[in-house]
Structures are given as C-alpha cells and as structure tokens.
Design a protein around this motif. Sequence first.
Motif, PDB file in Angstrom:
ATOM      1  N   LEU A  23       0.831  -1.210   0.000  1.00 36.99           N
ATOM      2  CA  LEU A  23       0.000   0.000   0.000  1.00 36.99           C
ATOM      3  C   LEU A  23       0.859   1.251   0.000  1.00 36.99           C
ATOM      4  CD1 LEU A  23      -2.778   1.385   0.322  1.00 36.99           C
ATOM      5  CD2 LEU A  23      -2.452   1.193   2.802  1.00 36.99           C
ATOM      6  N   ASN A  24       1.908   1.264   0.813  1.00 36.17           N
ATOM      7  CA  ASN A  24       2.806   2.408   0.850  1.00 36.17           C
ATOM      8  C   ASN A  24       3.416   2.683  -0.523  1.00 36.17           C
ATOM      9  OD1 ASN A  24       5.931   3.214   2.586  1.00 36.17           O
ATOM     10  ND2 ASN A  24       4.357   4.541   1.783  1.00 36.17           N
ATOM     11  N   GLY A  25       3.889   1.621  -1.174  1.00 33.02           N
ATOM     12  CA  GLY A  25       4.445   1.792  -2.510  1.00 33.02           C
ATOM     13  C   GLY A  25       3.417   2.264  -3.513  1.00 33.02           C
ATOM     14  N   MET A  26       2.192   1.744  -3.420  1.00 30.94           N
ATOM     15  CA  MET A  26       1.146   2.106  -4.368  1.00 30.94           C
ATOM     16  C   MET A  26       0.744   3.574  -4.225  1.00 30.94           C
ATOM     17  SD  MET A  26      -2.810   0.983  -4.609  1.00 30.94           S
ATOM     18  CE  MET A  26      -3.233   2.490  -3.731  1.00 30.94           C
ATOM     19  N   LEU A  27       0.494   4.034  -2.994  1.00 30.13           N
ATOM     20  CA  LEU A  27       0.064   5.413  -2.788  1.00 30.13           C
ATOM     21  C   LEU A  27       1.147   6.401  -3.214  1.00 30.13           C
ATOM     22  CD1 LEU A  27      -1.786   5.150   0.658  1.00 30.13           C
ATOM     23  CD2 LEU A  27      -2.772   5.138  -1.652  1.00 30.13           C
ATOM     24  N   SER A  28       2.401   6.067  -2.930  1.00 31.58           N
ATOM     25  CA  SER A  28       3.499   6.938  -3.356  1.00 31.58           C
ATOM     26  C   SER A  28       3.562   7.030  -4.872  1.00 31.58           C
ATOM     27  CB  SER A  28       4.835   6.420  -2.801  1.00 31.58           C
ATOM     28  OG  SER A  28       4.832   6.416  -1.392  1.00 31.58           O
ATOM     29  N   PHE A 169      -7.618   9.827  -7.145  1.00 26.02           N
ATOM     30  CA  PHE A 169      -7.058   9.942  -5.799  1.00 26.02           C
ATOM     31  C   PHE A 169      -8.048   9.481  -4.742  1.00 26.02           C
ATOM     32  CE2 PHE A 169      -3.022  12.575  -5.863  1.00 26.02           C
ATOM     33  CZ  PHE A 169      -2.750  12.323  -7.190  1.00 26.02           C
ATOM     34  N   ALA A 170      -9.339   9.764  -4.942  1.00 29.01           N
ATOM     35  CA  ALA A 170     -10.343   9.336  -3.972  1.00 29.01           C
ATOM     36  C   ALA A 170     -10.439   7.807  -3.929  1.00 29.01           C
ATOM     37  CB  ALA A 170     -11.700   9.945  -4.309  1.00 29.01           C
ATOM     38  N   LEU A 171     -10.386   7.168  -5.098  1.00 29.06           N
ATOM     39  CA  LEU A 171     -10.445   5.712  -5.142  1.00 29.06           C
ATOM     40  C   LEU A 171      -9.202   5.111  -4.490  1.00 29.06           C
ATOM     41  CD1 LEU A 171     -11.908   3.168  -6.059  1.00 29.06           C
ATOM     42  CD2 LEU A 171     -10.756   3.384  -8.284  1.00 29.06           C
ATOM     43  N   SER A 172      -8.049   5.699  -4.751  1.00 27.98           N
ATOM     44  CA  SER A 172      -6.807   5.209  -4.134  1.00 27.98           C
ATOM     45  C   SER A 172      -6.852   5.378  -2.619  1.00 27.98           C
ATOM     46  CB  SER A 172      -5.606   5.971  -4.703  1.00 27.98           C
ATOM     47  OG  SER A 172      -5.507   5.793  -6.106  1.00 27.98           O
ATOM     48  N   SER A 173      -7.381   6.511  -2.154  1.00 25.02           N
ATOM     49  CA  SER A 173      -7.492   6.748  -0.723  1.00 25.02           C
ATOM     50  C   SER A 173      -8.442   5.749  -0.074  1.00 25.02           C
ATOM     51  CB  SER A 173      -7.983   8.177  -0.471  1.00 25.02           C
ATOM     52  OG  SER A 173      -8.140   8.432   0.902  1.00 25.02           O
ATOM     53  N   ALA A 174      -9.586   5.499  -0.720  1.00 25.29           N
ATOM     54  CA  ALA A 174     -10.542   4.534  -0.179  1.00 25.29           C
ATOM     55  C   ALA A 174      -9.941   3.134  -0.131  1.00 25.29           C
ATOM     56  CB  ALA A 174     -11.809   4.532  -1.033  1.00 25.29           C
ATOM     57  N   GLY A 176      -6.809   2.498   0.255  1.00 31.12           N
ATOM     58  CA  GLY A 176      -5.868   2.513   1.370  1.00 31.12           C
ATOM     59  C   GLY A 176      -6.559   2.309   2.709  1.00 31.12           C
ATOM     60  N   LEU A 177      -7.659   2.988   2.928  1.00 29.86           N
ATOM     61  CA  LEU A 177      -8.387   2.848   4.194  1.00 29.86           C
ATOM     62  C   LEU A 177      -8.949   1.435   4.350  1.00 29.86           C
ATOM     63  CD1 LEU A 177     -10.282   6.275   4.223  1.00 29.86           C
ATOM     64  CD2 LEU A 177      -8.265   5.621   5.571  1.00 29.86           C
ATOM     65  N   ALA A 178      -9.426   0.851   3.248  1.00 27.78           N
ATOM     66  CA  ALA A 178      -9.939  -0.521   3.316  1.00 27.78           C
ATOM     67  C   ALA A 178      -8.814  -1.507   3.647  1.00 27.78           C
ATOM     68  CB  ALA A 178     -10.603  -0.893   1.993  1.00 27.78           C
TER      69      ALA A 178
END
Length: 466
Positions: A23-28, A169-174, A176-178
């Motif tokens: 997840l860290n790699g993906m969000l970055s 970005f909203a989909l990526s954030s969601a 991440g939270l999931a």
Amino acid sequence: MAATTPAPRIRKARLALFAVFGLNGMLSAVWIVHIPAVTGGTGVSPTTLGMLILLMAACAILGMQAAGPLADRLGSRTLTATAAILLSLALLGPAYATSPFTLGLALAAFGVANGAIDVSMNAQAVHIERAYARPIMSAFHAFFSCGGFLGSAFGAATQHAHWPLHATFALSSAFGLATVAIAIPRLLPHTVPATHPAPNASSAEGNRRRADPPVAHHFPSTPVDPRADGLHAIRGAVDDAVTPGTEPTVSGGLTDTAAATPGGREGGHPKPGSPSGARIGRKVLALGLIAFALLMAEGVAADWSALQVQGRLGVEAGTAALAFTGFSLAMTLGRFGTDRVSGRFGRVAIVRRGTLLAAIGFGLVVASGWLPLTLLGWTLCGIGLSGGVPQVFTAAGNLGSSTAATDMSRVFGLGYVGLLAGPAIIGWLDKAMPLTAAMAVPLLAMLLCAWGARAVAAPARAPADR
C-alpha cells in the motif's frame, strides 16, 4: 536455536504487513505519476515544484524522527495503523490543491505520513522477523516495489482513460483505508502474549536473566571476527556486543517482549549513558552511514541511469529508459530472493557481496561504450543493491535497546538524506565532468560499504544461546 514453523498468527501478521508495504508503494506511485497533472492544475512552476518536493522530503524526515519514539511508546502496530490512515487521507490533498500554498500544505502532510509509516512498518517487520527466527525482511521491501509498480500502472491507466484527478485519488485513498481496516488487526500487538506466564513484574530485572535463551537476532551464518576488516569508525560499533539477557525472547513462535523487557517494550533496556548505550549509539551511526551510501547509489540509479545511457551512447529516450527498467526489475526480483540467501550466508555476506556486485555494475557503466554491456551494468547494480537496505534495517531494529524504533528512525533518516543527496551530488558533478565519470562516486561508496559490511553483523549471543 532450532528453526520452527511459525504459528498461524505470525504467518497472518506477515501477510498483513506485505499488504501494508504494498500500500505504501502504491500510494506513493499514484502521487508520482500524477505530478504533471497536479502541477498543471495548481499553476506551479518547475522551480516551485522542486522547492515543494524538498519541503515534502524534509517533512518526511521529521515524520521519521517523530515516529521512532512514538512506536517505542505505543507499539509499531498502533503507529503503523495511524500512519497508514494519515497517508491514505493525505493523498487527497494534492488532488484538491488549488494554489502553490495549498499544494505545499498537502505535500507537507503527505511527507510526514510517509516518513512515519516507513519507520513504523519496518519496526513491525523486525518484530515479525524475530518471531519467525529467520530472515524475512527483504520480502517486505519487495512488496513495496510491487505496490509501486501497481500504483504507477493504475495511475497511467486512469490518465489514459481521462479519469478526473479527484476520482483517481479518492479511489486510491478509499482502497488505502480498506487495506488498513483488513490488515492492521492482524499485525502483532505491542506486547504479544507468551505461551508461558510472564515473570512477576516486581522482579523483572532479575527474571530477564533467567528467561528463555534470548534471540540473538542472528540467523545462521559463519561466525565473524569484527576486527578482521572494515572502516575504523565502523569497527568499534561492530565489536560491541549487546549485554546478555536484555534481548527479547521467543516462546512458541511468539515474541515474548513482556518477559524480556521492562514495561513490555519491543527491545532490551540499556541504561542511558552506560557503556552499552554508547556502543549502541556508535552502531546506529555506522548503520546510518551504510544506509546513506546504499540509498545514495539507489537514488543515482533511479534518477540518472537513463540520462547516462542517452548521453554516453547517444540512443533515443525509449532505449535509454531500458537502463532504469533493468535496474528496477533486478532490484525487485533480487529482494524476493535475498531472504533465503541471507538465511544461509548471513547479513554481512549479503551487504558485502551485494555492494561488490553493485560496484562491478557501476564499473561497467563507467567503462562501457556498448549498449548491452551498459544495460548489464545497471542490472547488476539493481541486483547488488536489492538486499542491502533490508539487512541494515534488520540490524538497526535488533540492537537490544528499549528504543528499537528510535534507533531505526535515525538510520532511516541518514539513509533518506542519502537518497536525496545522491542525485543532487551527481547533478553538481555533471557541471564539472562527464556524467558517466560522475558514476565513480557511487562506485566508491559501494566499495566502502563492502569494506565496512561487518557493521550489520548480529550482536554477540549470550552463552546460553551459543
């Protein structure tokens, strides 16, 4: 200590942490591939963007330094959860930024969260690795690389499909939270219950010396004499052994931190100002210098490999990009294989032989005027660098102090400075000499790392564990 099959709980924790690293790699990566779109939407100039990226890097270092003591106090699971949630939410900032000022605020928050999760998830990885009693750290970093690949592919696909920036970005954030909601409960808590009663708290100091044989945070390898070679500054650190009885114990496949340490912390507890504390401080510095050199070389390869090939050989940009492709692919695959090699030959061998291989790679880059040989050189750099940093982080998290995460944060900080400084140093040298000649700097750094590789050696074990 005989190898045992990890308990199901430990295996689940390992899988969950794979997801966090990914997840860290993906969000970055989602942020990185959208930099042109974000700067276009906010009217940020290239010069201002450079300043904002430096601001984000500085905030990341601050996040690392704050995360270490917090992880020691609250536990790596709690801080990993907090940092992952903040990182997922902070990703929304750049998408909604409307000016250089708001973008700066967004990147500062993203940097702090990214620095905090770097320290906390690696501290949790050390905790899980202790329970496994064999090397598993490199695989976590491999999943970070895989997450970066998936994030960049997702970002490229959504841009090709003309998705709105906010939606991506909203989909990526969601997501991440999931991921946090699913993975975090499966990580190891601050104090993992042992399968036998913990010693009475009133006599913890005496019982620590009568506990199960301590884990030396050492995986099978040939015994080393730390005086054999190495940099003078590193020799003293390598020669220092952790005081017996101050290390966590393993019982039934679970880390018994409550039995081994006062207050149930994830490490031992040398007194401040004591000789052992001073030795640990010197070893933290030695490990930080190795991390600086390794990440400096990695940063140089990431930012300058394609430009070096294009400038030296005069090929088109698409062909030159193969240099970074070969480097990154070799690094990812190398990380998946490093744990098995480390379990057989030890940490020192991974760092020494890896940096020598990377030095050969940089040597080929400097000497070659033929494209296939140059690409081979960059690929060898990726293989050689793939396993070094995880070994350094494992060593930093297993020094036997009660501030293991703080020790890691300091090593992380020096390493991150190297990651930033490496490309900048090459940029300055490029004005005074050919770019290819400047690659002698990371080559020399790799040779120095090989010379001082014994800094990553495991602490000396107590007699009961020999």
